[in-house]
Design an enzyme around this catalytic site. Structure first.
Site, PDB file in Angstrom:
ATOM      1  N   ARG A  70       2.215  13.355  10.056  1.00 36.49           N
ATOM      2  CA  ARG A  70       1.539  12.451   9.106  1.00 36.49           C
ATOM      3  C   ARG A  70       0.268  12.090   9.728  1.00 36.49           C
ATOM      4  NH1 ARG A  70       3.635   6.384   6.755  1.00 36.49           N
ATOM      5  NH2 ARG A  70       4.347   7.949   5.400  1.00 36.49           N
ATOM      6  N   HIS A 121       1.372  12.968  -0.513  1.00 39.71           N
ATOM      7  CA  HIS A 121       2.327  12.375   0.036  1.00 39.71           C
ATOM      8  C   HIS A 121       3.572  12.958  -0.770  1.00 39.71           C
ATOM      9  CE1 HIS A 121       4.887   9.695   2.305  1.00 39.71           C
ATOM     10  NE2 HIS A 121       4.513   8.389   1.827  1.00 39.71           N
ATOM     11  N   GLN A 177       7.317  11.415  -0.828  1.00 38.68           N
ATOM     12  CA  GLN A 177       7.156  10.238  -1.524  1.00 38.68           C
ATOM     13  C   GLN A 177       7.573  10.558  -3.129  1.00 38.68           C
ATOM     14  OE1 GLN A 177       7.215   6.871  -0.390  1.00 38.68           O
ATOM     15  NE2 GLN A 177       8.289   6.777  -2.349  1.00 38.68           N
ATOM     16  N   ASP A 221       0.708   1.354  -5.790  1.00 31.64           N
ATOM     17  CA  ASP A 221       0.381   1.336  -4.260  1.00 31.64           C
ATOM     18  C   ASP A 221      -0.538   0.405  -3.972  1.00 31.64           C
ATOM     19  OD1 ASP A 221       0.822   2.329  -1.681  1.00 31.64           O
ATOM     20  OD2 ASP A 221      -0.218   4.153  -2.262  1.00 31.64           O
ATOM     21  N   CYS A 225       6.229   2.709  -3.372  1.00 32.10           N
ATOM     22  CA  CYS A 225       6.537   3.613  -2.254  1.00 32.10           C
ATOM     23  C   CYS A 225       6.629   2.643  -1.157  1.00 32.10           C
ATOM     24  CB  CYS A 225       5.469   4.509  -2.069  1.00 32.10           C
ATOM     25  SG  CYS A 225       3.841   3.561  -1.560  1.00 32.10           S
ATOM     26  N   ARG A 284      14.311   8.775  -0.295  1.00 26.52           N
ATOM     27  CA  ARG A 284      13.265   9.416   0.812  1.00 26.52           C
ATOM     28  C   ARG A 284      14.195  10.227   1.696  1.00 26.52           C
ATOM     29  NH1 ARG A 284       8.350   7.656   2.164  1.00 26.52           N
ATOM     30  NH2 ARG A 284       8.370   9.698   3.479  1.00 26.52           N
TER      31      ARG A 284
HETATM   32  N1  NVA Z   1      -1.265   4.770   0.062  1.00 25.19           N
HETATM   33  C1  NVA Z   1      -0.690   4.294   1.153  1.00 25.19           C
HETATM   34  C2  NVA Z   1       0.745   4.940   1.023  1.00 25.19           C
HETATM   35  C3  NVA Z   1       1.666   4.204   2.344  1.00 25.19           C
HETATM   36  C4  NVA Z   1       2.965   4.756   2.227  1.00 25.19           C
HETATM   37  C5  NVA Z   1      -1.259   4.830   2.500  1.00 25.19           C
HETATM   38  O1  NVA Z   1      -1.921   6.063   2.494  1.00 25.19           O
HETATM   39  O2  NVA Z   1      -1.422   3.820   3.474  1.00 25.19           O
HETATM   40  N1   CP Z   2       6.430   5.039   1.908  1.00 24.14           N
HETATM   41  C1   CP Z   2       6.204   5.352   3.005  1.00 24.14           C
HETATM   42  O1   CP Z   2       5.967   6.361   3.229  1.00 24.14           O
HETATM   43  O2   CP Z   2       6.490   4.483   4.050  1.00 24.14           O
HETATM   44  P1   CP Z   2       6.111   4.232   5.372  1.00 24.14           P
HETATM   45  O3   CP Z   2       4.635   4.326   5.501  1.00 24.14           O
HETATM   46  O4   CP Z   2       6.888   3.273   6.095  1.00 24.14           O
HETATM   47  O5   CP Z   2       6.614   5.774   5.916  1.00 24.14           O
END
Ligand code: NVA
Ligand code: CP
Length: 302
Positions: free
Chosen positions: A103, A130, A133, A221, A261, A289
């Protein structure tokens, strides 16, 4: 079959359906107390450069349930955080472990890891994509609607990583996708290019109301993603009308489901009443997930 999951567009329709079928059967086996352990003795390295609840816990638990183990590696504790090049980190990890989940911010970091590590690499979220997800989202839609092809999905909010992956994933499986974003916050140019091949199945508008008309699935989101914290105040103004609320649901198809998500910001991208009315599906989505990623890991690492 694919060697890595670096982005949603790595997957063909048959790849996605194979992952979802395996995820469904793994979920059923887990619930029946009869899980298989195809990754016995294997290790997944999990590199995190951003915060996480679901991704970390579902990958770590999933790897354990598959018979293997997972290592949580905070990027700031790795030598990577002190400037060791990705290509060296990749080649070292490739000698120790059997797969890497990362990540991070830049999509190119994921591609570099995949290029140099010699082992499967899974994107656990970048600024661009992502994919894990969206596999869970598609699994959840299929569970609740009984099908994917022909359904209309509406996304309201920021044209971010989740939006990019949703557009690609949903179009690939034969869904219609309508995206409502403020001007200047469109999905990535590559995604718009990808969508061109799907003609009328894809629509990009500025009115959430227009996008939600006749939708079977509504998704949103956060307005400010990880890494955009400094823009939060400005974004509150820009996105103020880009909310899933009762008025928007009123123009969707009867029985439309709502996905998020998570983490969710009640009163921003979704109202508290809509969130709670659809919490059942939203937490199925979070659970999925685990199952979807177990399927991805089993396919890539077995
Ligand atoms: N768009 C959000 C998704 C979090 C799971 C982010 O990148 O923070
Ligand atoms: N939806 C998602 O990826 O959650 P986290 O940021 O908690 O991993």
């Amino acid at each position: 079959m694919i060697k890595h999951l670096t982005k949603m567009s790595d997957l063909s329709k048959s790849d996605i359906l194979a992952i979802l079928d395996l995820a469904d059967s793994m979920k059923a086996a887990q619930k029946a107390g009869n899980p298989k352990e195809p990754l016995k003795g294997k290790t997944l390295a999990m590199i995190f450069q951003k915060a996480s609840t679901r991704t970390r816990v579902s990958f770590e638990t999933g790897m354990y349930q598959l018979g293997g183990q997972a290592l949580f590696l905070s990027a700031s504790d790795l030598q990577m955080g002190r400037g060791e090049p990705i290509e060296d980190t990749a080649r070292v990890l490739g000698r120790y472990v059997d797969g890497i989940m990362i990540r991070t911010f830049a999509q190119s970091d994921v591609e570099e890891l995949a290029k140099w590590s010699g082992i499967p690499v899974i994107n656990g979220l970048t600024d661009y994509d992502h994919p894990c997800q969206i596999l869970a989202d598609l699994m959840t839609i299929r569970e609740h609607k009984g099908k994917l092809a022909g359904l209309k999905l509406c996304y309201v909010g920021d044209g971010n990583n989740v939006c990019n992956s949703l557009v690609v994933g949903c179009l690939t499986v034969g869904m219609k996708v309508s995206v409502a974003v403020p001007k200047g916050h469109e999905p990535h140019a590559d995604v718009l290019e990808f969508a061109k091949a799907y003609g009328d199945a894809f629509e990009l508008v500025t009115s959430p109301h227009d996008a939600a008309k006749g939708a079977d699935v509504l998704v949103t989101d956060v307005w400010a993603s990880m890494g955009q914290e400094a823009e939060t105040v400005a974004r509150m103004k820009v996105f103020a009308n880009y909310q899933i609320n009762a008025e928007l649901l009123a123009v969707a198809n009867p029985g439309a489901i709502v996905l998020h998500c998570l983490p969710a910001h009640r009163g921003e991208e979704i109202t508290a009443d809509v969130f709670e009315a659809h919490a059942n599906v939203i937490f199925d989505e979070a659970e999925n997930r685990l199952h979807a990623q177990k399927a991805v890991m089993a396919i890539l690492m077995e």
